[in-house]
Write an enzyme that holds these catalytic residues in place. Structure first.
Site, short mmCIF file in Angstrom:
data_model
loop_
_atom_site.label_atom_id
_atom_site.label_comp_id
_atom_site.label_asym_id
_atom_site.label_seq_id
_atom_site.Cartn_x
_atom_site.Cartn_y
_atom_site.Cartn_z
N LYS A 13 0.82 -1.27 -0.03
CA LYS A 13 -0.18 0.01 0.08
C LYS A 13 0.98 1.28 -0.03
O LYS A 13 0.64 2.18 -0.78
CB LYS A 13 -0.97 0.02 1.35
CG LYS A 13 -1.90 -1.07 1.42
CD LYS A 13 -2.75 -1.04 2.76
CE LYS A 13 -2.02 -1.01 3.80
NZ LYS A 13 -1.34 -2.25 4.03
N ARG B 126 -9.95 0.95 8.13
CA ARG B 126 -9.59 -0.36 8.60
C ARG B 126 -10.70 -0.89 9.30
O ARG B 126 -10.68 -2.29 9.74
CB ARG B 126 -8.54 -0.17 9.61
CG ARG B 126 -7.22 -0.52 8.89
CD ARG B 126 -5.87 -0.26 9.86
NE ARG B 126 -4.87 -1.17 9.66
CZ ARG B 126 -3.84 -0.50 8.99
NH1 ARG B 126 -3.90 0.31 8.63
NH2 ARG B 126 -2.77 -1.38 8.99
N ARG C 209 12.05 -5.45 5.25
CA ARG C 209 11.97 -4.21 4.80
C ARG C 209 12.53 -3.01 5.75
O ARG C 209 12.86 -3.21 6.96
CB ARG C 209 10.47 -3.82 5.17
CG ARG C 209 9.78 -2.38 5.02
CD ARG C 209 8.45 -2.41 4.86
NE ARG C 209 7.86 -2.73 6.14
CZ ARG C 209 6.49 -2.36 6.40
NH1 ARG C 209 5.77 -2.03 5.30
NH2 ARG C 209 6.10 -2.54 7.57
N ARG D 111 14.30 0.52 10.61
CA ARG D 111 13.28 -0.65 10.44
C ARG D 111 12.22 -0.06 11.51
O ARG D 111 12.51 0.20 12.65
CB ARG D 111 13.97 -1.95 10.79
CG ARG D 111 14.71 -2.33 9.65
CD ARG D 111 15.46 -3.59 9.85
NE ARG D 111 16.43 -3.95 8.96
CZ ARG D 111 16.41 -4.44 7.82
NH1 ARG D 111 15.32 -5.07 7.44
NH2 ARG D 111 17.39 -4.70 7.03
N ARG E 10 -1.00 -8.71 13.17
CA ARG E 10 -1.27 -7.53 12.20
C ARG E 10 -2.15 -8.40 11.30
O ARG E 10 -3.23 -7.94 10.86
CB ARG E 10 0.03 -6.80 11.68
CG ARG E 10 0.46 -5.91 12.64
CD ARG E 10 1.94 -5.36 12.47
NE ARG E 10 2.11 -4.57 11.27
CZ ARG E 10 3.04 -4.56 10.51
NH1 ARG E 10 4.23 -4.91 10.88
NH2 ARG E 10 3.08 -3.62 9.29
P1 AP5 Z 1 4.97 -1.80 1.90
O1 AP5 Z 1 4.45 -0.94 0.66
O2 AP5 Z 1 5.63 -1.18 2.88
O3 AP5 Z 1 3.51 -2.36 2.44
P2 AP5 Z 1 2.21 -1.92 3.10
O4 AP5 Z 1 1.29 -2.53 2.69
O5 AP5 Z 1 2.37 -0.53 3.12
O6 AP5 Z 1 2.54 -2.54 4.43
P3 AP5 Z 1 2.50 -2.03 5.94
O7 AP5 Z 1 3.13 -2.78 6.87
O8 AP5 Z 1 3.14 -0.37 5.94
O9 AP5 Z 1 1.10 -2.06 6.34
P4 AP5 Z 1 0.32 -1.80 7.71
O10 AP5 Z 1 -1.11 -1.93 7.20
O11 AP5 Z 1 0.68 -2.90 8.55
O12 AP5 Z 1 0.99 -0.69 8.47
P5 AP5 Z 1 0.34 0.85 8.87
O13 AP5 Z 1 1.49 1.54 8.97
O14 AP5 Z 1 -0.78 1.10 7.85
O15 AP5 Z 1 5.66 -2.93 1.33
C1 AP5 Z 1 6.10 -3.98 2.01
C2 AP5 Z 1 7.39 -4.44 1.72
O16 AP5 Z 1 7.34 -5.20 0.63
C3 AP5 Z 1 8.43 -3.41 1.21
O17 AP5 Z 1 9.69 -3.75 1.71
C4 AP5 Z 1 8.50 -3.27 -0.24
O18 AP5 Z 1 9.56 -2.87 -0.89
C5 AP5 Z 1 8.15 -4.73 -0.79
N1 AP5 Z 1 7.24 -4.74 -1.82
C6 AP5 Z 1 6.04 -4.05 -1.97
N2 AP5 Z 1 5.60 -4.64 -3.15
C7 AP5 Z 1 6.18 -5.47 -3.45
C8 AP5 Z 1 6.06 -6.38 -4.66
N3 AP5 Z 1 4.98 -6.37 -5.53
N4 AP5 Z 1 6.83 -7.30 -4.73
C9 AP5 Z 1 7.84 -7.51 -3.99
N5 AP5 Z 1 8.29 -6.74 -2.89
C10 AP5 Z 1 7.37 -5.79 -2.53
O19 AP5 Z 1 -0.12 0.40 10.19
C11 AP5 Z 1 0.78 0.00 11.37
C12 AP5 Z 1 -0.23 -0.18 12.70
O20 AP5 Z 1 -0.71 1.39 12.83
C13 AP5 Z 1 -1.07 -0.90 12.52
O21 AP5 Z 1 -0.75 -2.27 13.05
C14 AP5 Z 1 -2.36 -0.30 13.71
O22 AP5 Z 1 -1.69 -0.55 14.88
C15 AP5 Z 1 -2.12 1.19 13.35
N6 AP5 Z 1 -3.09 1.71 12.52
C16 AP5 Z 1 -2.63 2.20 11.17
N7 AP5 Z 1 -3.90 2.73 10.50
C17 AP5 Z 1 -4.78 2.47 11.65
C18 AP5 Z 1 -6.24 2.46 11.36
N8 AP5 Z 1 -6.78 2.81 10.32
N9 AP5 Z 1 -7.09 2.19 12.38
C19 AP5 Z 1 -6.47 1.57 13.51
N10 AP5 Z 1 -5.09 1.26 13.43
C20 AP5 Z 1 -4.37 1.66 12.54
#
Ligand code: AP5
Ligand code: ZN
Length: 217
Positions: free
Chosen positions: A13, A88, A127, A160, A172
Site C-alpha cells: 500500500k 480499517r 523491509r 526499521r 497484524r
Molecule cells: P509496503 O509498501 O511497505 O507495504 P504496506 O502494505 O504499506 O505495509 P505496511 O506494513 O506499512 O502496512 P500496515 O497496514 O501493517 O502498516 P500501517 O503503517 O498502515 O511494502 C512492504 C515491503 O514489501 C517493502 O519492503 C516493499 O519494498 C516490498 N514490496 C512492496 N510491493 C512489492 C512487490 N510487488 N513485490 C515485492 N516486494 C514488494 O499500520 C501500522 C499500525 O498502525 C497498525 O498495525 C495499527 O496498529 C495502526 N494503524 C494504522 N492505521 C490504522 C487504522 N486506520 N485504524 C487502526 N489502527 C491503525
C-alpha cells in the site's frame, strides 16, 4: 478524486501510494505514518496508540478518525487523497464517507491488493526505509543500486519499524482478516472495488492500479 487502498500488512500500500501520488497529483495519506508521528511527538493520542501498535492490534476508531480529520483539514489534500491503511473498520469507513461528503468530495475507487499471507511475512521482515527521504527498501526485493546508499537522496541511514518483528506480523495479519477484510465487500457493494494481484512485481502492480485510477477519474 479520492482513492482507498485496501490490503494486508506488507501488500505494498505504502509503496504504491507513493508512486501513484506523483503520477496523479494526489496526496498519500497513511494513518500508520500519522500515528507513528504522533507516537514520536509524544502527544496524548500517540501515547495511547504506541502500545497497541507495538502489539499488532488496531488503534481505537476515535483516535484514528480524529487524526485523519485533522490531516484532511490541511489544504494540500484538497485535490484528493490516496488513503493508505484507512479505513480499517466499518466505523472508519462510515466516518470517511461523511468527512468527504462534507467537503463535497467522494471515493472514486477502492483497490484491494491481493496477496498471500506467507509472502507478506517475508516482505515485512526484510523491509527498511531511508531515514532521510522515506524511500522504501527491501533486503531481497528492492536494494539500493549502491549498497548502503539511498537511490533517491544519497542518504546512508536506514531504519526499521518496531512492529516489523516476525512475532508481531502474525497479530497484524489477524487484525486485518478479522476487521479490515470485510470492507472489501463493503466497497464491492458500492460498485467501487477493483482487485489487483499484488504478488506481481512492483512496476506491474503500479501499472494495474494506474489503469484502475485512469478509468475512475
Ligand atoms: P509496503 O509498501 O511497505 O507495504 P504496506 O502494505 O504499506 O505495509 P505496511 O506494513 O506499512 O502496512 P500496515 O497496514 O501493517 O502498516 P500501517 O503503517 O498502515 O511494502 C512492504 C515491503 O514489501 C517493502 O519492503 C516493499 O519494498 C516490498 N514490496 C512492496 N510491493 C512489492 C512487490 N510487488 N513485490 C515485492 N516486494 C514488494 O499500520 C501500522 C499500525 O498502525 C497498525 O498495525 C495499527 O496498529 C495502526 N494503524 C494504522 N492505521 C490504522 C487504522 N486506520 N485504524 C487502526 N489502527 C491503525
Ligand atoms: Zn533517501
Amino acid at each position: 478524486a479520492d482513492l482507498v487502498l485496501l490490503g494486508p500488512p506488507g501488500a505494498g500500500k505504502g509503496t504504491q501510494a507513493r508512486l501513484l501520488q506523483e503520477r496523479f497529483g494526489l496526496v498519500q495519506l497513511s494513518t500508520g505514518d500519522l500515528l507513528r508521528e504522533a507516537v514520536a511527538a509524544g502527544t496524548p493520542a500517540g501515547r495511547a496508540a504506541g502500545e497497541v501498535m507495538a502489539s499488532g492490534g488496531l488503534v481505537s476508531d476515535e483516535i484514528v478518525i480524529a487524526i485523519l480529520r485533522d490531516r484532511l483539514a490541511a489544504p494540500d489534500t484538497a485535490r484528493g487523497a490516496i488513503f493508505d491503511g484507512f479505513p480499517r473498520t466499518a466505523v472508519q469507513a462510515e466516518a470517511l464517507d461523511a468527512l468527504l461528503a462534507d467537503a463535497g468530495r467522494g471515493i472514486v475507487a477502492a483497490i484491494s491488493l491481493e496477496v498471500d499471507d506467507a509472502a507478506m511475512v517475508e516482505r515485512i521482515v526484510g523491509r527498511s526505509t531511508c531515514a532521510g527521504c522515506g524511500e522504501g527498501y527491501h533486503d531481497s526485493f528492492k536494494r539500493p543500486a549502491e549498497p548502503g546508499v539511498c537511490d533517491r537522496c544519497g542518504g546512508t541511514a536506514f531504519k526499521r519499524r518496531a512492529d516489523d518483528a516476525a512475532e508481531t506480523v502474525g497479530a497484524r495479519l489477524t487484525a486485518y482478516h478479522a476487521q479490515t477484510a470485510p470492507l472489501i465487500d463493503h466497497y464491492a457493494g458500492q460498485g467501487l472495488l477493483s482487485r489487483v494481484d499484488a504478488m506481481a512485481p512492483i512496476d506491474e502492480v503500479t501499472a494495474a492500479m494506474a489503469a484502475v485510477v485512469e478509468t475512475a477519474l
